[in-house]
Design a protein around this motif. Structure first.
Motif, PDB file in Angstrom:
ATOM      1  N   ALA A  51       0.772  -1.828  -0.322  1.00 61.53           N
ATOM      2  CA  ALA A  51      -0.388   0.006  -0.190  1.00 61.53           C
ATOM      3  C   ALA A  51       0.876   1.041  -0.167  1.00 61.53           C
ATOM      4  N   LEU A  52       1.423   1.443   0.715  1.00 62.82           N
ATOM      5  CA  LEU A  52       3.283   2.437   0.541  1.00 62.82           C
ATOM      6  C   LEU A  52       3.487   2.733  -0.666  1.00 62.82           C
ATOM      7  N   ALA A  53       4.136   1.547  -1.142  1.00 66.81           N
ATOM      8  CA  ALA A  53       4.888   1.344  -2.667  1.00 66.81           C
ATOM      9  C   ALA A  53       4.072   2.194  -3.435  1.00 66.81           C
ATOM     10  N   ALA A  54       2.649   1.660  -3.840  1.00 66.35           N
ATOM     11  CA  ALA A  54       1.749   2.655  -4.437  1.00 66.35           C
ATOM     12  C   ALA A  54       2.757   4.196  -4.634  1.00 66.35           C
ATOM     13  N   ASP A  55       2.091   4.199  -3.066  1.00 68.76           N
ATOM     14  CA  ASP A  55       2.421   6.008  -3.281  1.00 68.76           C
ATOM     15  C   ASP A  55       3.411   6.298  -2.836  1.00 68.76           C
ATOM     16  N   LEU A  56       4.424   5.034  -3.331  1.00 69.09           N
ATOM     17  CA  LEU A  56       5.898   5.974  -3.622  1.00 69.09           C
ATOM     18  C   LEU A  56       6.883   5.581  -5.293  1.00 69.09           C
ATOM     19  N   ARG A  57       5.428   5.726  -5.963  1.00 75.37           N
ATOM     20  CA  ARG A  57       6.208   5.175  -7.643  1.00 75.37           C
ATOM     21  C   ARG A  57       7.343   5.817  -8.120  1.00 75.37           C
ATOM     22  N   GLN A  58       7.055   6.917  -7.752  1.00 75.52           N
ATOM     23  CA  GLN A  58       8.044   8.368  -8.498  1.00 75.52           C
ATOM     24  C   GLN A  58       9.335   8.395  -7.504  1.00 75.52           C
ATOM     25  N   GLU A  59       9.481   8.220  -6.174  1.00 83.50           N
ATOM     26  CA  GLU A  59      10.538   7.472  -5.414  1.00 83.50           C
ATOM     27  C   GLU A  59      10.936   6.296  -5.073  1.00 83.50           C
ATOM     28  N   THR A  60      10.635   5.617  -5.656  1.00 79.44           N
ATOM     29  CA  THR A  60      11.251   4.130  -5.953  1.00 79.44           C
ATOM     30  C   THR A  60      11.906   3.748  -7.294  1.00 79.44           C
TER      31      THR A  60
END
Length: 104
Positions: A51-60
């Motif tokens: 769930a958190l990774a979905a919000d961090l796509r640009q960062e990752t």
């Protein structure tokens, strides 16, 4: 030896502390900054709840194609979206050159 971190909501990650992993409960608003700080601090493996990774796509995306850190999605208490499994499957396919889950 590289350090291992786990990021996500508290309920999803608190059990990882018992395994000796460094846990970082974060909100989506503070997650990007925390991710970059973990990388700067030398963490080699960073587990992030799906769930958190979905919000961090640009960062990752900044770390894709690099050897370190390995950013791995894990299911959280809110459930499994399947994106973590798809990511691991893609990495294995790239490494071995075929779909290891394909069966005739």
């Amino acid at each position: 030896m590289y350090k291992i971190a786990v990021m996500g909501d508290y309920d999803s990650i608190y059990g990882f502390a018992a395994l000796g992993l460094d846990t970082f409960p974060v909100t989506p608003a503070e997650a990007g900054e925390r991710l970059h700080q973990l990388v700067a601090d030398g963490y080699g493996i960073i587990y992030i709840t799906e769930a958190l990774a979905a919000d961090l796509r640009q960062e990752t995306a900044r770390y894709e194609g690099q050897i370190l850190p390995a950013i791995i999605e894990i299911p959280g208490v809110s459930g499994n979206t399947g994106s973590g499994v798809r990511g691991v499957k893609k990495s294995v396919e790239q490494a071995v050159g075929s779909d290891i889950l394909f069966s005739n």
